[in-house]
Design a protein around this motif. Structure first.
Motif, PDB file in Angstrom:
ATOM      1  N   UNK B  55      67.436 -48.361 -14.690  1.00  0.00           N
ATOM      2  CA  UNK B  55      68.188 -47.785 -13.529  1.00  0.00           C
ATOM      3  C   UNK B  55      69.348 -47.999 -14.450  1.00  0.00           C
ATOM      4  N   UNK B  56      69.439 -49.010 -15.234  1.00  0.00           N
ATOM      5  CA  UNK B  56      70.747 -49.592 -16.209  1.00  0.00           C
ATOM      6  C   UNK B  56      71.329 -48.599 -17.508  1.00  0.00           C
ATOM      7  N   UNK B  57      69.737 -47.382 -17.457  1.00  0.00           N
ATOM      8  CA  UNK B  57      70.653 -46.792 -18.615  1.00  0.00           C
ATOM      9  C   UNK B  57      70.271 -45.166 -19.303  1.00  0.00           C
ATOM     10  N   UNK B  58      70.715 -44.456 -19.517  1.00  0.00           N
ATOM     11  CA  UNK B  58      70.500 -43.282 -19.197  1.00  0.00           C
ATOM     12  C   UNK B  58      69.229 -42.323 -19.806  1.00  0.00           C
ATOM     13  N   UNK B  59      69.201 -41.479 -19.358  1.00  0.00           N
ATOM     14  CA  UNK B  59      67.835 -40.738 -19.834  1.00  0.00           C
ATOM     15  C   UNK B  59      67.380 -40.246 -21.591  1.00  0.00           C
ATOM     16  N   UNK B  60      68.655 -40.174 -22.066  1.00  0.00           N
ATOM     17  CA  UNK B  60      68.665 -39.856 -23.191  1.00  0.00           C
ATOM     18  C   UNK B  60      67.867 -41.203 -23.860  1.00  0.00           C
ATOM     19  N   UNK B  61      67.816 -42.202 -23.177  1.00  0.00           N
ATOM     20  CA  UNK B  61      67.522 -43.492 -24.338  1.00  0.00           C
ATOM     21  C   UNK B  61      66.616 -43.952 -24.110  1.00  0.00           C
ATOM     22  N   UNK B  62      66.127 -43.740 -22.618  1.00  0.00           N
ATOM     23  CA  UNK B  62      64.534 -44.161 -22.198  1.00  0.00           C
ATOM     24  C   UNK B  62      65.350 -44.497 -20.856  1.00  0.00           C
ATOM     25  N   UNK B  63      66.253 -45.003 -20.036  1.00  0.00           N
ATOM     26  CA  UNK B  63      66.092 -44.572 -18.592  1.00  0.00           C
ATOM     27  C   UNK B  63      65.853 -43.432 -18.009  1.00  0.00           C
ATOM     28  N   UNK B  64      66.716 -43.527 -16.668  1.00  0.00           N
ATOM     29  CA  UNK B  64      66.683 -42.636 -15.579  1.00  0.00           C
ATOM     30  C   UNK B  64      68.066 -42.777 -14.518  1.00  0.00           C
ATOM     31  N   UNK B  65      68.775 -43.522 -15.161  1.00  0.00           N
ATOM     32  CA  UNK B  65      70.021 -43.768 -14.759  1.00  0.00           C
ATOM     33  C   UNK B  65      71.359 -44.196 -15.374  1.00  0.00           C
ATOM     34  N   UNK B  66      71.940 -45.115 -15.436  1.00  0.00           N
ATOM     35  CA  UNK B  66      72.495 -45.411 -16.342  1.00  0.00           C
ATOM     36  C   UNK B  66      74.109 -45.460 -15.662  1.00  0.00           C
ATOM     37  N   UNK B  67      74.664 -44.554 -14.880  1.00  0.00           N
ATOM     38  CA  UNK B  67      76.236 -44.752 -14.480  1.00  0.00           C
ATOM     39  C   UNK B  67      76.453 -45.721 -14.335  1.00  0.00           C
ATOM     40  N   UNK B  68      77.833 -46.029 -13.910  1.00  0.00           N
ATOM     41  CA  UNK B  68      78.661 -46.982 -13.365  1.00  0.00           C
ATOM     42  C   UNK B  68      77.955 -47.135 -12.142  1.00  0.00           C
ATOM     43  N   UNK B  69      77.875 -46.401 -10.891  1.00  0.00           N
ATOM     44  CA  UNK B  69      77.134 -46.631  -9.823  1.00  0.00           C
ATOM     45  C   UNK B  69      76.009 -47.279 -10.029  1.00  0.00           C
ATOM     46  N   UNK B  70      75.005 -46.768 -11.273  1.00  0.00           N
ATOM     47  CA  UNK B  70      73.494 -46.805 -10.711  1.00  0.00           C
ATOM     48  C   UNK B  70      73.689 -48.526 -11.195  1.00  0.00           C
ATOM     49  N   UNK B  71      74.552 -48.939 -12.168  1.00  0.00           N
ATOM     50  CA  UNK B  71      74.529 -50.510 -12.661  1.00  0.00           C
ATOM     51  C   UNK B  71      74.533 -51.081 -11.274  1.00  0.00           C
ATOM     52  N   UNK B  72      75.738 -50.737 -10.291  1.00  0.00           N
ATOM     53  CA  UNK B  72      76.565 -51.847  -9.357  1.00  0.00           C
ATOM     54  C   UNK B  72      75.535 -51.862  -8.525  1.00  0.00           C
ATOM     55  N   UNK B  73      74.947 -50.695  -8.296  1.00  0.00           N
ATOM     56  CA  UNK B  73      73.722 -50.639  -6.899  1.00  0.00           C
ATOM     57  C   UNK B  73      72.285 -51.871  -7.535  1.00  0.00           C
ATOM     58  N   UNK B  74      72.107 -51.698  -8.764  1.00  0.00           N
ATOM     59  CA  UNK B  74      71.115 -53.353  -8.998  1.00  0.00           C
ATOM     60  C   UNK B  74      72.018 -54.573  -9.513  1.00  0.00           C
ATOM     61  N   UNK B  75      73.082 -54.635  -9.992  1.00  0.00           N
ATOM     62  CA  UNK B  75      73.778 -55.891  -9.270  1.00  0.00           C
ATOM     63  C   UNK B  75      73.858 -56.199  -8.424  1.00  0.00           C
ATOM     64  N   UNK B  76      74.680 -55.443  -7.224  1.00  0.00           N
ATOM     65  CA  UNK B  76      74.228 -55.422  -5.933  1.00  0.00           C
ATOM     66  C   UNK B  76      73.342 -56.376  -5.359  1.00  0.00           C
ATOM     67  N   UNK B  77      71.746 -56.012  -6.063  1.00  0.00           N
ATOM     68  CA  UNK B  77      70.333 -56.778  -5.160  1.00  0.00           C
ATOM     69  C   UNK B  77      70.753 -57.538  -5.760  1.00  0.00           C
TER      70      UNK B  77
END
Lengths: 398, 357
Positions: B55-77
């Protein structure tokens, strides 16, 4: 998540800006920007311009002349008008009385009073505070005793803002002293021309007299001037206090004032150094701007929640506290920036058409008066300490 | 304008929250932070399987997220559970690996097979009393690194180390010749270490420049600010609960106005901090990024310290104890303020931007 305005909101903002460019008289915006005193005629002039456009009562239902705007539209309108240095719209009739009439008044009362608020026939003032009832508002003593088809009102109201201009006053009066103090209060509309009413100005620390004492001696008020039910006034008063949340933080006014402060910091030297290059001043300025940026988003979050039907009680109080603290800090930094020129006090220079030679940099004229006047912000509308009580009550649930 | 977090992100947050509640409860955390590397390696792989790292990385580098809000959600948990593990290191080092097109390495990191850390800040040099950093020499595919880095997160557990030197970054294999690690536990759980490099061979991460490193730091601040607000929420809620239940002078201590007003101010400041974390994420891809990132880290430091100190003070003596979760949240909160520049540093940056505007 997305903090940007929708295309519709962006279009609305453009519409407001265009309107302001075309219709806000330069004479009025200059007075506001320069911190000069607005006369009754100034305030009525802006009121009439907005009424002509149909934008005077955004929070009223359409059938009474409102606009049916969303909370975001109201926020945009308030922010844009403040940034353009439009005069503040006198809120007593439009934002304080009208919502109560619409929710609790009779159809007849609405049809009689609301159009007169819009067209400026009636200037309203607020009769809440008393000498012995400030933060503890429910302990108010001004009495209304029913005699036939009239109430006889005796007592005293105070801190009545712009009461010197008012045609009518909406009052909280005591109609029953037997039970709990909140349960014997009624909401009464009183004609300021009634025999037995006396208005005395209170001169404030900034030298101006925007507030008054209002004395009632055996004032006869027709019973049809009661709003809602007798002894239910406290409910209506609370509704009034929590009704208008969109502008409680005064974001627009703070944004406009901060722009001016930044301009001053970039152009004013203290001991040979620009204030923006003075590490201590720059630090206060930066903290302030960060706090305001955060507050803007906090305000939008509260509006978003309110727009979805939430009742953000604690959050509204937070907006009131921090919003007023920010405005006070801007005023404090303006005063600080004025340095020794915070001292001269030329009351006439705050009136339109003053021709005297300015003392010190021109912008310094009103800053001390405004700073002292702004002390009121953390006191009125429920002091910031009362707001903290409201927050704790809501989140502690004790 | 829309403050909804979005369905996909909410699902990820719920999954992660349930997983951590089950696999990283309080007893577990107390045990884990006493282990050598301060986190649970097996759980790290499970989190990777759940998609937390992807979720921390965008699709073109093998992730499926990578936006600042994706990062935020993970780190909130992460913040809610004060989970230990190289989350921040993975995010920031991974950002540089992605910029260099190191897709194979990044894939193994996202998959949880290999642990990567970022060695960025200089080490303290006892002899000179000054900071000592890493210098690089070489060209093409042939580079060697010398020098030191200080307080590198989860260094002892790392298989790979991304090392910065000026506006360049390099990939170093842990355990290689000339790479020595001294590691230790951190005050808030987890682990770190000092990295010493002496003629260590390294791979240049081509494509990384000052701008890439600044973007990785900005992403790190977004992560920390979301983690921080979640920690603040915990500190506030636990303190509110204590105010309801702890009795002194015959009444719950929440009845005392001296405490009520402090709590009201704290609650207000936490909402301001939440707004600053939203701003930092919302402006992440915009020209005003650095301004809002500095504002967020400054706010995090200021409000974080207030939250930690007030929470302990309102709890009184019990707030000083190791056995109470609150004290661990307070420690994490304070240390978040030290990561990637403290509030003074970010306020200075903000002032520079204000002057330049």
């Amino acid at each position: 998540m997305n903090l940007e305005y929708t295309p519709e909101e962006e279009a609305f903002r453009e519409e407001v800006r265009t309107f302001l460019k075309e219709k806000l008289p330069a004479r009025l915006s200059s007075k506001v920007r320069e911190g000069k005193h607005l006369t009754k005629a100034d305030m009525e002039e802006w009121h009439a311009i907005l009424n002509e456009k149909g934008w005077l009562a955004p929070h009223w239902p359409e059938k009474y002349g409102g606009t049916d705007w969303s909370v975001m539209q109201k926020f945009i309108f308030e922010t844009e008008t403040a940034m353009a240095h439009a005069p503040r719209i006198v809120p007593f009739g439009l934002s304080m009385l009208a919502p109560v009439l619409i929710k609790y008044g009779t159809e007849e009362q609405c049809r009689h009073y609301l159009p007169r608020i819009l067209d400026g026939t009636d200037w309203w003032c607020q009769g809440y505070s008393e000498p012995g009832a400030g933060s503890d508002l429910a302990s108010l003593k001004t009495s209304a005793v029913r005699e036939g088809d009239h109430y006889i009102v005796n007592g005293q109201k105070t801190w009545t803002t712009l009461g010197q201009h008012a045609d009518w006053i909406f009052c909280l009066v005591r109609t029953d002293s037997s039970g709990k103090k909140q349960e014997g209060i009624s909401f009464l509309l009183i004609d300021m021309k009634s025999p037995g009413i006396e208005v005395r100005p209170i001169k404030l620390l900034d030298g101006d007299a925007e507030v008054n004492e209002v004395f009632f001696t055996d004032v006869k008020v027709p019973v049809e001037n009661l709003v809602g039910e007798e002894n239910k006034g406290w409910t209506y008063a609370k509704y009034l206090l929590t009704y208008e949340r969109t502008n409680i933080a005064g974001i627009g006014a703070s944004m406009a004032a901060l722009e001016q402060l930044k301009h001053v910091a970039r152009t004013t030297k203290k001991n040979g150094t620009l204030l923006i290059d003075d590490p201590l001043f720059a630090q206060r300025l930066a903290r302030l701007e960060i706090d305001l940026e955060n507050m803007k988003t906090t305000n939008l979050r509260v509006l978003d929640a309110a727009g979805k039907g939430g009742a953000p009680v604690a959050e509204s109080s937070m907006l009131k506290i921090r919003g007023t603290e920010i405005r006070q800090e801007i005023g404090a930094l303006m005063r600080r920036a004025a340095g020794r020129y915070a001292q001269p006090f030329v009351a006439e220079s705050l009136e339109e058409g003053y021709n005297g030679t300015p003392i010190g940099p021109e912008w310094t004229g009103p800053v001390s008066s405004q700073y002292f006047n702004n002390r009121k912000l953390s006191i009125f509308g429920g002091s910031n300490e009362v707001q903290r009580e409201i927050i704790t009550k809501a989140i502690l649930e004790l | 304008m829309d403050f909804a977090i979005g369905e996909d992100r909410q699902m990820l947050a719920d999954t992660m929250s349930r997983f951590l509640a089950k696999n990283f409860d309080w007893e577990k955390r107390l045990k884990v932070i006493e282990t050598e590397h301060g986190f649970d390696r097996a759980m790290w792989s499970e989190l990777a399987e759940l998609g937390v790292l992807g979720a921390l990385f965008s699709e073109d580098v093998g992730g499926f997220g990578g936006s600042a809000f994706d990062i935020g959600v993970v780190f909130a948990e992460v913040g809610r559970a004060i989970a230990t593990g190289p989350f921040l290191e993975t995010l920031m080092a991974g950002h540089l690996l992605a910029a260099a097109g190191e897709s194979e390495v990044l894939e193994s990191v996202i998959g949880g097979e290999r642990i990567v850390t970022l060695a960025h800040a200089p080490a303290h040099d006892a002899e000179s009393g000054e900071d000592r950093d890493v210098t690089a020499s070489g060209s093409g595919d042939d580079w060697t690194l010398d020098g030191a880095k200080g307080v590198v997160g989860y260094l002892g557990a790392a298989d790979l180390i991304v090392v910065t030197s000026g506006d360049k970054a390099f990939l170093v294999e842990a355990g290689g010749t000339g790479v020595s690690v001294s590691d230790y536990r951190m005050v808030d759980g987890g682990s770190g270490g000092e990295l010493h490099l002496s003629g260590a061979s390294a791979k240049l991460l081509s494509g990384v420049d000052a701008g890439t490193i600044a973007a990785a730091e900005a992403a790190g601040v977004v992560a920390l600010s979301w983690e921080g607000v979640a920690v603040m929420d915990q500190l506030r809620d636990q303190t509110l609960e204590y105010m309801r239940t702890r009795k002194q002078f015959g009444v719950p201590i929440g009845k005392f106005q001296a405490l009520q007003h402090r709590m009201a101010t704290l609650a207000l400041e936490i909402e301001q901090a939440r707004s600053s974390s939203i701003n930092a994420a919302a402006f992440f891809d915009k020209p005003e990024r650095d301004r809002f990132v500095a504002a967020a880290k400054y706010t995090l430091g200021k409000v974080g310290n207030l939250a930690a100190e007030e929470a302990i003070q309102i709890h009184g003596g019990i707030g000083m104890t190791w056995e109470l979760p609150l004290s661990h949240y307070a420690k994490r909160m304070v240390i978040l303020g030290h990561l990637l520049g403290d509030e003074d540093e970010h306020l200075s940056r903000y002032i520079e931007l204000l002057r330049a505007a």
